[in-house]
Design a protein around this motif. Structure first.
Motif, PDB file in Angstrom:
ATOM      1  N   ALA A  44     -27.390  20.078  79.252  1.00  0.00           N
ATOM      2  CA  ALA A  44     -27.239  18.693  79.707  1.00  0.00           C
ATOM      3  C   ALA A  44     -27.096  18.674  81.218  1.00  0.00           C
ATOM      4  O   ALA A  44     -26.391  19.507  81.790  1.00  0.00           O
ATOM      5  CB  ALA A  44     -26.022  18.037  79.058  1.00  0.00           C
ATOM      6  N   LEU A  45     -27.780  17.735  81.840  1.00  0.00           N
ATOM      7  CA  LEU A  45     -27.584  17.512  83.268  1.00  0.00           C
ATOM      8  C   LEU A  45     -26.315  16.690  83.454  1.00  0.00           C
ATOM      9  O   LEU A  45     -25.952  15.899  82.578  1.00  0.00           O
ATOM     10  CB  LEU A  45     -28.783  16.770  83.862  1.00  0.00           C
ATOM     11  CG  LEU A  45     -30.096  17.553  83.894  1.00  0.00           C
ATOM     12  CD1 LEU A  45     -31.222  16.680  84.443  1.00  0.00           C
ATOM     13  CD2 LEU A  45     -29.954  18.817  84.723  1.00  0.00           C
ATOM     14  N   PRO A  46     -25.633  16.842  84.579  1.00  0.00           N
ATOM     15  CA  PRO A  46     -24.410  16.078  84.808  1.00  0.00           C
ATOM     16  C   PRO A  46     -24.695  14.578  84.861  1.00  0.00           C
ATOM     17  O   PRO A  46     -25.798  14.144  85.197  1.00  0.00           O
ATOM     18  CB  PRO A  46     -23.925  16.571  86.172  1.00  0.00           C
ATOM     19  CG  PRO A  46     -24.706  17.797  86.477  1.00  0.00           C
ATOM     20  CD  PRO A  46     -25.958  17.736  85.671  1.00  0.00           C
ATOM     21  N   VAL A  47     -23.677  13.798  84.552  1.00  0.00           N
ATOM     22  CA  VAL A  47     -23.811  12.344  84.641  1.00  0.00           C
ATOM     23  C   VAL A  47     -23.709  11.917  86.101  1.00  0.00           C
ATOM     24  O   VAL A  47     -23.073  12.580  86.917  1.00  0.00           O
ATOM     25  CB  VAL A  47     -22.752  11.617  83.786  1.00  0.00           C
ATOM     26  CG1 VAL A  47     -22.924  11.935  82.309  1.00  0.00           C
ATOM     27  CG2 VAL A  47     -21.344  11.958  84.236  1.00  0.00           C
ATOM     28  N   ASP A  48     -24.373  10.795  86.405  1.00  0.00           N
ATOM     29  CA  ASP A  48     -24.309  10.261  87.770  1.00  0.00           C
ATOM     30  C   ASP A  48     -23.084   9.362  87.916  1.00  0.00           C
ATOM     31  O   ASP A  48     -22.273   9.228  86.984  1.00  0.00           O
ATOM     32  CB  ASP A  48     -25.621   9.554  88.147  1.00  0.00           C
ATOM     33  CG  ASP A  48     -25.895   8.282  87.364  1.00  0.00           C
ATOM     34  OD1 ASP A  48     -25.005   7.791  86.622  1.00  0.00           O
ATOM     35  OD2 ASP A  48     -27.013   7.754  87.473  1.00  0.00           O
ATOM     36  N   ASP A  49     -22.947   8.720  89.063  1.00  0.00           N
ATOM     37  CA  ASP A  49     -21.777   7.877  89.312  1.00  0.00           C
ATOM     38  C   ASP A  49     -21.740   6.622  88.444  1.00  0.00           C
ATOM     39  O   ASP A  49     -20.729   5.932  88.397  1.00  0.00           O
ATOM     40  CB  ASP A  49     -21.676   7.523  90.801  1.00  0.00           C
ATOM     41  CG  ASP A  49     -22.903   6.798  91.331  1.00  0.00           C
ATOM     42  OD1 ASP A  49     -23.900   6.648  90.588  1.00  0.00           O
ATOM     43  OD2 ASP A  49     -22.869   6.386  92.507  1.00  0.00           O
ATOM     44  N   GLN A  50     -22.829   6.335  87.734  1.00  0.00           N
ATOM     45  CA  GLN A  50     -22.862   5.208  86.797  1.00  0.00           C
ATOM     46  C   GLN A  50     -22.676   5.675  85.349  1.00  0.00           C
ATOM     47  O   GLN A  50     -22.806   4.894  84.419  1.00  0.00           O
ATOM     48  CB  GLN A  50     -24.176   4.449  86.937  1.00  0.00           C
ATOM     49  CG  GLN A  50     -24.356   3.803  88.303  1.00  0.00           C
ATOM     50  CD  GLN A  50     -25.711   3.126  88.406  1.00  0.00           C
ATOM     51  OE1 GLN A  50     -26.174   2.478  87.471  1.00  0.00           O
ATOM     52  NE2 GLN A  50     -26.352   3.288  89.556  1.00  0.00           N
ATOM     53  N   GLY A  51     -22.433   6.972  85.159  1.00  0.00           N
ATOM     54  CA  GLY A  51     -22.215   7.508  83.825  1.00  0.00           C
ATOM     55  C   GLY A  51     -23.488   7.835  83.066  1.00  0.00           C
ATOM     56  O   GLY A  51     -23.451   8.075  81.866  1.00  0.00           O
ATOM     57  N   ARG A  52     -24.628   7.858  83.766  1.00  0.00           N
ATOM     58  CA  ARG A  52     -25.920   8.137  83.118  1.00  0.00           C
ATOM     59  C   ARG A  52     -26.312   9.592  83.339  1.00  0.00           C
ATOM     60  O   ARG A  52     -25.948  10.194  84.337  1.00  0.00           O
ATOM     61  CB  ARG A  52     -27.019   7.249  83.715  1.00  0.00           C
ATOM     62  CG  ARG A  52     -26.724   5.770  83.654  1.00  0.00           C
ATOM     63  CD  ARG A  52     -27.779   4.971  84.390  1.00  0.00           C
ATOM     64  NE  ARG A  52     -27.889   5.391  85.790  1.00  0.00           N
ATOM     65  CZ  ARG A  52     -28.804   4.921  86.640  1.00  0.00           C
ATOM     66  NH1 ARG A  52     -29.681   4.026  86.248  1.00  0.00           N
ATOM     67  NH2 ARG A  52     -28.845   5.353  87.877  1.00  0.00           N
ATOM     68  N   THR A  53     -27.091  10.118  82.405  1.00  0.00           N
ATOM     69  CA  THR A  53     -27.661  11.451  82.578  1.00  0.00           C
ATOM     70  C   THR A  53     -29.159  11.392  82.324  1.00  0.00           C
ATOM     71  O   THR A  53     -29.618  10.621  81.473  1.00  0.00           O
ATOM     72  CB  THR A  53     -26.988  12.508  81.678  1.00  0.00           C
ATOM     73  OG1 THR A  53     -27.510  13.790  82.012  1.00  0.00           O
ATOM     74  CG2 THR A  53     -27.211  12.242  80.204  1.00  0.00           C
ATOM     75  N   MET A  54     -29.888  12.185  83.073  1.00  0.00           N
ATOM     76  CA  MET A  54     -31.351  12.198  82.947  1.00  0.00           C
ATOM     77  C   MET A  54     -31.835  13.085  81.804  1.00  0.00           C
ATOM     78  O   MET A  54     -32.977  12.956  81.391  1.00  0.00           O
ATOM     79  CB  MET A  54     -31.999  12.665  84.249  1.00  0.00           C
ATOM     80  CG  MET A  54     -31.910  11.672  85.344  1.00  0.00           C
ATOM     81  SD  MET A  54     -32.858  12.250  86.763  1.00  0.00           S
ATOM     82  CE  MET A  54     -33.576  10.715  87.303  1.00  0.00           C
ATOM     83  N   HIS A  55     -30.969  13.991  81.307  1.00  0.00           N
ATOM     84  CA  HIS A  55     -31.475  14.901  80.279  1.00  0.00           C
ATOM     85  C   HIS A  55     -30.339  15.537  79.495  1.00  0.00           C
ATOM     86  O   HIS A  55     -29.412  16.096  80.073  1.00  0.00           O
ATOM     87  CB  HIS A  55     -32.319  16.004  80.921  1.00  0.00           C
ATOM     88  CG  HIS A  55     -32.896  16.965  79.945  1.00  0.00           C
ATOM     89  ND1 HIS A  55     -33.935  16.634  79.102  1.00  0.00           N
ATOM     90  CD2 HIS A  55     -32.569  18.247  79.654  1.00  0.00           C
ATOM     91  CE1 HIS A  55     -34.235  17.682  78.351  1.00  0.00           C
ATOM     92  NE2 HIS A  55     -33.419  18.672  78.670  1.00  0.00           N
ATOM     93  N   VAL A  56     -30.444  15.441  78.173  1.00  0.00           N
ATOM     94  CA  VAL A  56     -29.577  16.172  77.253  1.00  0.00           C
ATOM     95  C   VAL A  56     -30.501  16.817  76.223  1.00  0.00           C
ATOM     96  O   VAL A  56     -31.380  16.149  75.673  1.00  0.00           O
ATOM     97  CB  VAL A  56     -28.566  15.251  76.532  1.00  0.00           C
ATOM     98  CG1 VAL A  56     -27.674  16.060  75.607  1.00  0.00           C
ATOM     99  CG2 VAL A  56     -27.733  14.453  77.518  1.00  0.00           C
ATOM    100  N   HIS A  57     -30.315  18.094  75.976  1.00  0.00           N
ATOM    101  CA  HIS A  57     -31.115  18.831  74.997  1.00  0.00           C
ATOM    102  C   HIS A  57     -30.176  19.243  73.868  1.00  0.00           C
ATOM    103  O   HIS A  57     -29.196  19.953  74.090  1.00  0.00           O
ATOM    104  CB  HIS A  57     -31.729  20.056  75.673  1.00  0.00           C
ATOM    105  CG  HIS A  57     -32.591  20.887  74.776  1.00  0.00           C
ATOM    106  ND1 HIS A  57     -33.441  21.832  75.273  1.00  0.00           N
ATOM    107  CD2 HIS A  57     -32.747  20.940  73.429  1.00  0.00           C
ATOM    108  CE1 HIS A  57     -34.075  22.429  74.280  1.00  0.00           C
ATOM    109  NE2 HIS A  57     -33.659  21.897  73.146  1.00  0.00           N
ATOM    110  N   LEU A  58     -30.486  18.791  72.659  1.00  0.00           N
ATOM    111  CA  LEU A  58     -29.702  19.120  71.474  1.00  0.00           C
ATOM    112  C   LEU A  58     -30.502  20.007  70.540  1.00  0.00           C
ATOM    113  O   LEU A  58     -31.735  19.919  70.491  1.00  0.00           O
ATOM    114  CB  LEU A  58     -29.335  17.842  70.705  1.00  0.00           C
ATOM    115  CG  LEU A  58     -28.542  16.781  71.437  1.00  0.00           C
ATOM    116  CD1 LEU A  58     -28.404  15.540  70.568  1.00  0.00           C
ATOM    117  CD2 LEU A  58     -27.185  17.299  71.835  1.00  0.00           C
TER     118      LEU A  58
END
Length: 138
Positions: A44-58
């Motif tokens: 998972a990429l870290p979340v940004d200052d708005q709490g969003r992430t560009m990529h999570v791999h499950l």
């Protein structure tokens, strides 16, 4: 979830077809899928200052599932899920279905024996995605 809990390096992609979902709250969805469906967060990429992430791999049920939040400023807006479902092939559908509902999924079609011989049911996760479970006849 902190970055300290995330695996290092790229995660192996599992399966020949990988769904990539855009949801409102990709890390929250990932954590829900861990609890409801036994998924593992592979990367998972870290979340940004708005709490969003560009990529999570499950990794879930022997396959990869990828998630991201919407980024409308980059032309990637959120749209409601439509006209698809994700199918989990399972061995104990009644227990798996009940577990997902207890974790917060909404029952749509409770497991039942179907005309094609399998046991099948559907539920919707808190992010609007329709999940089907199918237990093949043995």
């Amino acid at each position: 979830m902190s970055s300290a809990n995330q695996p290092e390096g790229p995660a192996p992609v599992k399966g020949g077809l990988v769904a990539y979902l855009t949801v409102a709250g990709a890390m929250k969805a990932a954590e829900f899928y861990v609890g409801a469906f036994g998924a593992e967060i592979a990367a998972a990429l870290p979340v940004d200052d708005q709490g969003r992430t560009m990529h999570v791999h499950l990794h879930v049920n022997g396959a990869s599932l990828m998630l991201s939040d919407a980024f409308p400023e980059y032309g990637h807006a959120l749209q409601p899920p439509q006209a698809f479902s994700l199918m989990l092939m399972v061995d104990d559908i009644d227990a798996r279905y009940a577990h997902a509902v207890a974790a917060g999924a909404t029952a749509v079609t409770p497991p039942a024996d179907m005309f094609w011989g399998d046991r099948y049911g559907q539920l919707r996760d808190p992010f609007g995605v329709l999940w089907a479970m199918n237990q093949p006849k043995r």
